[in-house]
Design a protein around this motif. Structure first.
Motif, PDB file in Angstrom:
ATOM      1  N   UNK A  72       0.785  -1.216   0.000  1.00 25.68           N
ATOM      2  CA  UNK A  72       0.000   0.000   0.000  1.00 25.68           C
ATOM      3  C   UNK A  72       0.821   1.272   0.000  1.00 25.68           C
ATOM      4  N   UNK A  73       0.123   2.317   0.235  1.00 25.04           N
ATOM      5  CA  UNK A  73       0.613   3.689   0.183  1.00 25.04           C
ATOM      6  C   UNK A  73       0.641   4.197   1.617  1.00 25.04           C
ATOM      7  N   UNK A  74       1.789   4.593   2.108  1.00 23.96           N
ATOM      8  CA  UNK A  74       1.906   5.092   3.471  1.00 23.96           C
ATOM      9  C   UNK A  74       2.378   6.530   3.449  1.00 23.96           C
ATOM     10  N   UNK A  75       1.629   7.381   4.122  1.00 19.19           N
ATOM     11  CA  UNK A  75       1.984   8.793   4.237  1.00 19.19           C
ATOM     12  C   UNK A  75       2.012   9.134   5.712  1.00 19.19           C
ATOM     13  N   UNK A  76       3.149   9.607   6.180  1.00 20.40           N
ATOM     14  CA  UNK A  76       3.345   9.846   7.600  1.00 20.40           C
ATOM     15  C   UNK A  76       3.596  11.326   7.833  1.00 20.40           C
ATOM     16  N   UNK A  77       2.696  11.959   8.605  1.00 24.03           N
ATOM     17  CA  UNK A  77       2.855  13.374   8.894  1.00 24.03           C
ATOM     18  C   UNK A  77       1.932  13.743  10.042  1.00 24.03           C
ATOM     19  N   UNK A  78       2.278  14.780  10.775  1.00 24.80           N
ATOM     20  CA  UNK A  78       1.418  15.231  11.877  1.00 24.80           C
ATOM     21  C   UNK A  78       0.767  16.578  11.585  1.00 24.80           C
ATOM     22  N   UNK A  79       1.041  17.153  10.428  1.00 20.05           N
ATOM     23  CA  UNK A  79       0.460  18.447  10.066  1.00 20.05           C
ATOM     24  C   UNK A  79      -0.945  18.223   9.509  1.00 20.05           C
ATOM     25  N   UNK A  80      -1.968  18.758  10.189  1.00 22.42           N
ATOM     26  CA  UNK A  80      -3.338  18.549   9.719  1.00 22.42           C
ATOM     27  C   UNK A  80      -3.559  18.984   8.273  1.00 22.42           C
TER      28      UNK A  80
END
Length: 100
Positions: A30-38
């Motif tokens: 799959x596609x994983x996108x990791x970030x904490x910025x809303x």
């Protein structure tokens, strides 16, 4: 046309964000996108649905937070579910990490 230019720019913007913030492990699916910025999460969620045409039900969200915030898990899940217009049940299991 103007729509094609906008679509191309959105496509490139999403690819660029994934290149910078996405997971590129050889294992896993799959596609994983990791970030904490809303704003980044909202952009990528909308990008997947409206530019790449991924159905809402095919997008999975997981919360990964520092274990020091374990007592706030419900509050944090509520924030992200409201932001993304999702039910809390739509999130996978929360992953707690230990970092300083």
């Amino acid at each position: 046309s103007e729509i094609v230019v906008i679509s191309r720019r959105l496509l490139v913007a999403g690819i660029s964000l994934y290149w910078d913030e996405g997971s590129k492990k050889e294992t896993g699916a799959g596609f994983n996108f990791i970030n904490s910025d809303p704003n980044m999460i909202l952009f990528m969620n909308n990008w997947l649905k409206n530019v790449i045409n991924i159905k809402k039900q095919d997008i999975c969200f997981n919360l990964v937070i520092n274990s020091s915030h374990k007592s706030r898990e419900d509050q944090i899940l509520k924030f992200w579910s409201n932001l993304l217009d999702l039910e809390i049940q739509d999130f996978g299991n929360t992953v707690f990490i230990n970092t300083k």
